[in-house]
Design a protein around this motif. Structure first.
Motif, PDB file in Angstrom:
ATOM      1  N   TYR A  36      -6.260   5.856  -3.105  1.00 16.96           N
ATOM      2  CA  TYR A  36      -4.913   5.312  -3.011  1.00 16.96           C
ATOM      3  C   TYR A  36      -4.560   4.496  -4.244  1.00 16.96           C
ATOM      4  O   TYR A  36      -3.512   4.661  -4.850  1.00 16.96           O
ATOM      5  CB  TYR A  36      -4.901   4.504  -1.727  1.00 16.96           C
ATOM      6  CG  TYR A  36      -3.820   3.495  -1.473  1.00 16.96           C
ATOM      7  CD1 TYR A  36      -2.638   3.462  -2.177  1.00 16.96           C
ATOM      8  CD2 TYR A  36      -3.981   2.577  -0.462  1.00 16.96           C
ATOM      9  CE1 TYR A  36      -1.661   2.533  -1.882  1.00 16.96           C
ATOM     10  CE2 TYR A  36      -3.017   1.658  -0.154  1.00 16.96           C
ATOM     11  CZ  TYR A  36      -1.860   1.634  -0.878  1.00 16.96           C
ATOM     12  OH  TYR A  36      -0.907   0.717  -0.579  1.00 16.96           O
ATOM     13  N   LEU A  37      -5.431   3.586  -4.647  1.00 17.52           N
ATOM     14  CA  LEU A  37      -5.173   2.662  -5.740  1.00 17.52           C
ATOM     15  C   LEU A  37      -6.261   2.786  -6.785  1.00 17.52           C
ATOM     16  O   LEU A  37      -7.436   2.685  -6.472  1.00 17.52           O
ATOM     17  CB  LEU A  37      -5.136   1.223  -5.196  1.00 17.52           C
ATOM     18  CG  LEU A  37      -4.985   0.102  -6.209  1.00 17.52           C
ATOM     19  CD1 LEU A  37      -3.592   0.137  -6.832  1.00 17.52           C
ATOM     20  CD2 LEU A  37      -5.222  -1.247  -5.542  1.00 17.52           C
ATOM     21  N   ASP A  38      -5.852   3.008  -8.023  1.00 17.44           N
ATOM     22  CA  ASP A  38      -6.799   3.000  -9.123  1.00 17.44           C
ATOM     23  C   ASP A  38      -7.327   1.572  -9.267  1.00 17.44           C
ATOM     24  O   ASP A  38      -6.612   0.604  -8.990  1.00 17.44           O
ATOM     25  CB  ASP A  38      -6.087   3.433 -10.410  1.00 17.44           C
ATOM     26  CG  ASP A  38      -7.038   3.820 -11.514  1.00 17.44           C
ATOM     27  OD1 ASP A  38      -8.247   3.970 -11.246  1.00 17.44           O
ATOM     28  OD2 ASP A  38      -6.585   3.992 -12.646  1.00 17.44           O
ATOM     29  N   LYS A  39      -8.545   1.410  -9.670  1.00 19.45           N
ATOM     30  CA  LYS A  39      -9.134   0.077  -9.805  1.00 19.45           C
ATOM     31  C   LYS A  39      -8.293  -0.745 -10.792  1.00 19.45           C
ATOM     32  O   LYS A  39      -8.081  -0.338 -11.926  1.00 19.45           O
ATOM     33  CB  LYS A  39     -10.566   0.195 -10.315  1.00 19.45           C
ATOM     34  CG  LYS A  39     -11.287  -1.122 -10.362  1.00 19.45           C
ATOM     35  CD  LYS A  39     -12.728  -0.930 -10.782  1.00 19.45           C
ATOM     36  CE  LYS A  39     -13.415  -2.262 -10.850  1.00 19.45           C
ATOM     37  NZ  LYS A  39     -14.791  -2.130 -11.316  1.00 19.45           N
ATOM     38  N   ASP A  59     -13.257   4.959   1.162  1.00 16.58           N
ATOM     39  CA  ASP A  59     -13.381   3.748   0.348  1.00 16.58           C
ATOM     40  C   ASP A  59     -12.132   3.468  -0.475  1.00 16.58           C
ATOM     41  O   ASP A  59     -12.197   2.867  -1.536  1.00 16.58           O
ATOM     42  CB  ASP A  59     -14.597   3.860  -0.567  1.00 16.58           C
ATOM     43  CG  ASP A  59     -14.491   5.030  -1.538  1.00 16.58           C
ATOM     44  OD1 ASP A  59     -13.622   5.908  -1.352  1.00 16.58           O
ATOM     45  OD2 ASP A  59     -15.281   5.067  -2.495  1.00 16.58           O
ATOM     46  N   ALA A  60     -10.955   3.857   0.000  1.00 14.03           N
ATOM     47  CA  ALA A  60      -9.733   3.777  -0.791  1.00 14.03           C
ATOM     48  C   ALA A  60      -8.879   2.544  -0.524  1.00 14.03           C
ATOM     49  O   ALA A  60      -7.853   2.367  -1.159  1.00 14.03           O
ATOM     50  CB  ALA A  60      -8.899   5.029  -0.562  1.00 14.03           C
ATOM     51  N   ARG A  74      -5.265   3.681   7.857  1.00 13.95           N
ATOM     52  CA  ARG A  74      -6.514   4.344   8.232  1.00 13.95           C
ATOM     53  C   ARG A  74      -7.028   5.123   7.038  1.00 13.95           C
ATOM     54  O   ARG A  74      -6.254   5.777   6.337  1.00 13.95           O
ATOM     55  CB  ARG A  74      -6.287   5.252   9.433  1.00 13.95           C
ATOM     56  CG  ARG A  74      -5.785   4.452  10.633  1.00 13.95           C
ATOM     57  CD  ARG A  74      -5.629   5.261  11.864  1.00 13.95           C
ATOM     58  NE  ARG A  74      -4.551   6.227  11.721  1.00 13.95           N
ATOM     59  CZ  ARG A  74      -4.368   7.236  12.553  1.00 13.95           C
ATOM     60  NH1 ARG A  74      -5.183   7.443  13.552  1.00 13.95           N
ATOM     61  NH2 ARG A  74      -3.368   8.058  12.386  1.00 13.95           N
ATOM     62  N   TYR A  75      -8.325   5.050   6.835  1.00 12.77           N
ATOM     63  CA  TYR A  75      -8.962   5.673   5.673  1.00 12.77           C
ATOM     64  C   TYR A  75     -10.102   6.582   6.104  1.00 12.77           C
ATOM     65  O   TYR A  75     -10.748   6.343   7.110  1.00 12.77           O
ATOM     66  CB  TYR A  75      -9.493   4.589   4.732  1.00 12.77           C
ATOM     67  CG  TYR A  75      -8.383   3.739   4.163  1.00 12.77           C
ATOM     68  CD1 TYR A  75      -7.731   4.119   2.999  1.00 12.77           C
ATOM     69  CD2 TYR A  75      -7.960   2.583   4.808  1.00 12.77           C
ATOM     70  CE1 TYR A  75      -6.691   3.372   2.492  1.00 12.77           C
ATOM     71  CE2 TYR A  75      -6.925   1.831   4.307  1.00 12.77           C
ATOM     72  CZ  TYR A  75      -6.290   2.227   3.143  1.00 12.77           C
ATOM     73  OH  TYR A  75      -5.253   1.487   2.640  1.00 12.77           O
ATOM     74  N   GLY A  76     -10.343   7.599   5.316  1.00 16.69           N
ATOM     75  CA  GLY A  76     -11.455   8.502   5.556  1.00 16.69           C
ATOM     76  C   GLY A  76     -11.233   9.464   6.697  1.00 16.69           C
ATOM     77  O   GLY A  76     -12.191   9.915   7.323  1.00 16.69           O
TER      78      GLY A  76
END
Length: 130
Positions: A36-39, A59-60, A74-76
């Motif tokens: 979702y978000l670049d570091k 892990d986003a 919700r992720y993964g």
């Protein structure tokens, strides 16, 4: 499915001298391999509002381990898509969104008036399935 992150907070030189606390990322479907978000660049903080998003990567989260900053997201989750690439009726995106008809100071966001979605809640990703 995309590969690159959906959002990046970077500056060309030095530390970011602005913030984005008025950005609201709501009801999005992030079907990207890198999340979702670049570091963010070192020294920059993630300072926007996020809620009720669905992302393929576990892990986003912009705030790993802190669900209070990303309520309802919700992720993964595996996403089932139809032949046109939209969420299928059994997808994790269905009814996963937040009702935006009173989100902005009791008023609807454009296109999110009462009755604009079917089911228990809006589907994420701007594609109302059922």
């Amino acid at each position: 499915m995309g590969r690159k992150p959906a959002l990046a907070l970077h500056v060309e030189k030095g530390k970011r001298d602005f913030s984005v606390p008025r950005w609201h990322f709501l009801n999005n479907l992030f079907a990207v391999k890198e999340g979702y978000l670049d570091k963010p660049d070192k020294g920059n903080t993630v300072d926007f509002t996020s809620a009720h998003n669905v992302c393929l990567r576990q892990d986003a989260s912009p705030w790993p381990g802190d669900a209070t900053k990303d309520k309802g997201s919700r992720y993964g989750l595996p996403l089932t898509l139809n032949d046109q690439g939209a969420p299928a009726p059994d997808s994790a995106a269905v009814d996963a969104g937040m009702d935006l008809s009173t989100y902005w100071k009791g008023k609807p966001l454009p296109g999110a008036e009462k009755g604009t979605y079917k089911g228990a809640a809006p589907d994420v990703g701007a594609a109302e399935v059922q």
